[in-house]
Design an enzyme around this catalytic site. Sequence first.
Site, short mmCIF file in Angstrom:
data_model
loop_
_atom_site.label_atom_id
_atom_site.label_comp_id
_atom_site.label_asym_id
_atom_site.label_seq_id
_atom_site.Cartn_x
_atom_site.Cartn_y
_atom_site.Cartn_z
N ASP A 142 1.06 -1.14 0.04
CA ASP A 142 -0.17 -0.17 0.05
C ASP A 142 0.78 0.97 -0.06
O ASP A 142 1.32 1.75 1.11
CB ASP A 142 -0.72 -0.03 1.38
N GLU A 193 -2.47 -1.88 -4.63
CA GLU A 193 -4.05 -1.13 -4.81
C GLU A 193 -3.97 -0.32 -6.22
O GLU A 193 -2.97 0.59 -5.89
CB GLU A 193 -4.30 -0.65 -3.79
N ASP A 216 -2.38 0.59 7.69
CA ASP A 216 -1.32 0.69 6.32
C ASP A 216 -1.04 -0.94 6.11
O ASP A 216 -1.00 -1.46 4.92
CB ASP A 216 0.02 1.03 6.77
#
Lengths: 181, 181
Positions: free
Chosen positions: B7, B67, B139
Amino acid sequence: MRILGIDPGLRRTGFGVIDVLGSRLQYVTSGTIIVPADQPLAQRLKVILDNIREVVQSTEPTVSALEKVFVNTNPASTLLLGQARGAAMCALADSDLDVYEYTALQVKKSVVGNGHAAKEQVQKMVQHLLALSGLPAADSADALACAICHAHFIPLTQRLKDTGQLKSSHSSRVRGGRLVG
Amino acid sequence: MRILGIDPGLRRTGFGVIDVLGSRLQYVTSGTIIVPADQPLAQRLKVILDNIREVVQSTEPTVSALEKVFVNTNPASTLLLGQARGAAMCALADSDLDVYEYTALQVKKSVVGNGHAAKEQVQKMVQHLLALSGLPAADSADALACAICHAHFIPLTQRLKDTGQLKSSHSSRVRGGRLVG
């Protein structure tokens, strides 16, 4: 001092290397990394990473300079440019090179004398300043312009000291000193 | 198969590693790379590059997942995020890892079952799916969710074959086969 200028882009990334010899600038090499458009993003970023690393290894610059990008009105393009820029900066930082950033205004003002100069004017002035036989391609010219801009930001005294033209910081013996640009 | 989920962010970059053991998911490790805010951009990107490389070296994943970011309304933030993302992808591609991208909608739908799930729901479902004793930090949870999402996109037959639970593509002997999620 040898400066590597980079003009990052996800389709084409320009690079240009110059030597600062006291008050003189000397062209070393320049070119464009063509990034294949049909590959996944990570592979395209790796092409930028690998090719800049190769330029660094073969030319051994002492410092690098990038144009601070103006932010595009299209957010998707901004993201893509950011990723290309991230890959370029990684290649430079990974080679232990300091990275200096200059705005387009600073680069154009430094090279052409006018912060709002057209692309063609930048190409012509780069050709003139580096005494190139032909007009450099747009990507190479932008990268070389960035390197030239960085050279102009180094104090002349520093540049002369680096080449032994200035003996000490207290000496007033400047041989062949000329402020370029 | 071992999946590394990332991420990316310029302040904090989350990572999470899971193993896919047939139909079962097993937590390996996760954490957050805190990027020092007071350093030049190139150095900050290098922190991301170096730390992700270290995670790859120590955990030896076979594949990675990120992502796909939604584009921020603030163009300057989009550029910064793009650069962080570029650094993360470079670290992965440089380690010869394939990088898969999933939208936030795909990740949430895959992990929570609802593409518009809240952050807290993602954290809770990640904790549940990986049988963690505590709630993972935001996170880490996002990075783990991305890895879980990728696991769900691998056909079950492939996952069972990888662990020898499915003998051949023509066999109907599936031992312990259970579709997770």
